[in-house]
Enzyme design. Structure first.
Site, short mmCIF file in Angstrom:
data_model
loop_
_atom_site.label_atom_id
_atom_site.label_comp_id
_atom_site.label_asym_id
_atom_site.label_seq_id
_atom_site.Cartn_x
_atom_site.Cartn_y
_atom_site.Cartn_z
N ASP A 64 1.07 -0.99 0.09
CA ASP A 64 0.08 0.07 -0.08
C ASP A 64 0.92 1.34 -0.16
O ASP A 64 1.71 1.43 0.83
CB ASP A 64 -0.77 -0.03 1.31
CG ASP A 64 -1.94 1.18 1.26
OD1 ASP A 64 -1.69 2.19 0.78
OD2 ASP A 64 -2.85 0.90 1.96
N ASN A 91 2.55 5.22 -10.14
CA ASN A 91 1.45 4.82 -11.18
C ASN A 91 0.15 4.81 -10.25
O ASN A 91 -0.91 5.19 -10.65
CB ASN A 91 1.41 3.82 -12.10
CG ASN A 91 0.13 3.21 -12.73
OD1 ASN A 91 -0.36 4.16 -13.59
ND2 ASN A 91 -0.24 2.17 -12.09
N TYR A 151 -9.09 15.08 -6.77
CA TYR A 151 -8.25 14.32 -7.98
C TYR A 151 -7.26 15.43 -8.72
O TYR A 151 -6.04 15.27 -8.75
CB TYR A 151 -9.14 13.70 -8.66
CG TYR A 151 -8.23 12.72 -9.70
CD1 TYR A 151 -7.80 11.70 -9.35
CD2 TYR A 151 -8.19 13.15 -11.30
CE1 TYR A 151 -7.13 10.82 -10.31
CE2 TYR A 151 -7.51 12.34 -12.07
CZ TYR A 151 -7.08 11.35 -11.64
OH TYR A 151 -6.35 10.48 -12.65
N1 LIG Z 1 -8.07 5.93 -16.36
C1 LIG Z 1 -7.72 7.03 -16.70
O1 LIG Z 1 -8.81 7.60 -17.38
C2 LIG Z 1 -6.61 7.70 -16.03
C3 LIG Z 1 -6.45 9.10 -16.98
C4 LIG Z 1 -5.20 9.78 -16.55
C5 LIG Z 1 -4.38 9.28 -15.54
N2 LIG Z 1 -4.80 8.12 -14.85
C6 LIG Z 1 -3.76 7.67 -13.70
O2 LIG Z 1 -3.30 6.41 -13.99
C7 LIG Z 1 -2.92 5.87 -12.99
C8 LIG Z 1 -3.36 4.38 -12.92
O3 LIG Z 1 -4.96 4.48 -12.84
P1 LIG Z 1 -5.73 3.41 -13.89
O4 LIG Z 1 -6.26 4.02 -14.72
O5 LIG Z 1 -4.87 2.13 -14.44
O6 LIG Z 1 -6.49 2.78 -12.74
P2 LIG Z 1 -6.93 1.27 -12.09
O7 LIG Z 1 -8.11 1.57 -11.12
O8 LIG Z 1 -7.21 0.28 -13.30
O9 LIG Z 1 -5.54 0.69 -11.41
C9 LIG Z 1 -5.03 1.35 -10.33
C10 LIG Z 1 -4.09 0.47 -9.99
O10 LIG Z 1 -3.51 1.11 -8.29
C11 LIG Z 1 -3.83 0.20 -7.44
N3 LIG Z 1 -3.63 0.95 -6.02
C12 LIG Z 1 -5.05 1.89 -5.45
N4 LIG Z 1 -4.78 2.28 -4.41
C13 LIG Z 1 -3.45 1.75 -4.10
C14 LIG Z 1 -2.52 2.01 -2.98
N5 LIG Z 1 -3.05 2.63 -1.71
N6 LIG Z 1 -1.49 1.13 -3.00
C15 LIG Z 1 -1.06 0.59 -3.99
N7 LIG Z 1 -1.84 0.12 -5.03
C16 LIG Z 1 -2.98 1.00 -5.06
C17 LIG Z 1 -5.01 -0.29 -7.63
O11 LIG Z 1 -5.23 -1.55 -6.88
C18 LIG Z 1 -5.12 -0.63 -9.11
O12 LIG Z 1 -4.38 -1.95 -9.40
C19 LIG Z 1 -3.41 6.56 -11.70
O13 LIG Z 1 -2.56 7.45 -11.07
C20 LIG Z 1 -4.47 7.50 -12.55
O14 LIG Z 1 -4.78 8.49 -11.54
C21 LIG Z 1 -5.82 7.33 -15.25
#
Ligand SMILES: NC(=O)c1ccc[n+]([C@@H]2O[C@H](COP(=O)([O-])OP(=O)(O)OC[C@H]3O[C@@H](n4cnc5c(N)ncnc54)[C@H](O)[C@@H]3O)[C@@H](O)[C@H]2O)c1
Length: 267
Positions: A64, A91, A151
């Site tokens: 975490d 990430n 966010y």
């Molecule tokens: N999906 C989008 O539209 C988007 C757009 C821009 C940026 N992002 C960014 O990309 C990154 C990844 O997001 P995603 O879209 O793949 O989301 P996702 O929910 O598919 O994956 C996020 C991952 O982070 C893990 N996670 C959450 N809390 C955690 C913690 N406390 N410790 C360790 N792991 C943790 C989750 O278990 C998950 O596996 C994020 O930082 C998000 O803000 C996403």
């Protein structure tokens, strides 16, 4: 940066974008340590990677990013297993406007913690090999998203922190480059958070606004952002750069200089 034989850490690597970034690194011959809170997805992703790339190329650490101890231990376990670290991708992230303190703790404090731990391991003055840190921001790190102000704040924080650390690394001769990726909307589990009242909180009533913003910008697949990640991680000329990933492709953001800001404030 040639990736063959390099060692990488990807937080939030069990699914979504993190999994996509890990796959890029593995395809280039790197070893990858996946840090995530969800144990079942983490183990499933490791098993799938073991099948495709071999059993010694991936490690899964339950971690975490809000826990200093778990994060420190996961870095230690990675070094013990793979013999060092060259690349760290911070990430892990969530959208949760109802629990803003948790959102700040994961999206901003988790990235700061992960960056400091990464610098400690990579920095040449500490006997590290140098390398690259890639922090995942968002389009919400470059401009406001009215449907998720907290966010937005965390992602602006990631951009400001990473740019300042990139300069600190350069002035301090750490041998570490720090860059960011700022994608528009991507089809992952996180995107559906905006449609859930328990995640969107007070801004749930703005979901039509959100829909319009999404229609205007479009949405990406994980593979589109993974391609941009590949470009950034391979490019050794960049430090303090933010790659904006949109439907038309990926471009580096041109940030205003202090002189630009002073000039504008006089107008
Ligand atoms: N999906 C989008 O539209 C988007 C757009 C821009 C940026 N992002 C960014 O990309 C990154 C990844 O997001 P995603 O879209 O793949 O989301 P996702 O929910 O598919 O994956 C996020 C991952 O982070 C893990 N996670 C959450 N809390 C955690 C913690 N406390 N410790 C360790 N792991 C943790 C989750 O278990 C998950 O596996 C994020 O930082 C998000 O803000 C996403």
């Amino acid at each position: 940066m040639a990736l063959n034989g390099k060692v990488a850490v990807v937080t939030g690597g069990a699914q979504g974008l993190g999994k996509g970034f890990a796959e890029v690194l593995l395809r280039h011959g790197a070893k990858v340590s996946l840090f995530d809170v969800v144990e079942d997805s983490g183990n499933a992703t490791k098993t799938a990677f073991d099948k495709e790339f071999g059993p010694d190329r991936t490690l899964f650490c339950v971690c975490d990013v809000t826990s200093e101890k778990q994060f420190t231990d996961a870095f230690q376990k990675t070094v013990q297993s793979f013999g060092g670290i060259d690349i760290v991708c911070n990430n892990a992230g969530i959208i949760n406007e109802t629990d803003w303190e948790k959102t700040v703790a994961i999206n901003l404090s988790g990235v700061i913690r992960g960056t400091y731990l990464a610098v400690e391991h990579l920095k040449k003055q500490n006997g590290g090999r140098g390398g690259v840190i890639i922090n995942i921001a968002s389009m919400a790190g470059l401009g406001p998203l009215p449907t998720c102000p907290v966010y937005t704040a965390t992602k602006h924080g990631v951009v400001g922190f990473t740019r300042a650390m990139a300069m600190a690394s350069e002035y301090g001769g750490y041998g570490v480059r720090l860059n960011m990726i700022c994608p528009i909307f991507v089809r992952t589990g996180l995107l559906s958070s905006l449609d859930k009242e328990e995640r969107a909180g007070d801004f749930y009533h703005l979901r039509d606004v959100n829909q319009k913003i999404m229609e205007r910008f479009g949405t990406l697949e994980v593979s589109d952002v993974a391609k941009a990640f590949e470009k950034l991680v391979l490019d050794e000329s960049k430090n303090g750069a933010a790659l904006y990933v949109k439907t038309e492709g990926a471009d580096y953001v041109k940030f205003p200089t202090q002189e630009d800001i002073e000039e504008k404030s006089k107008q």
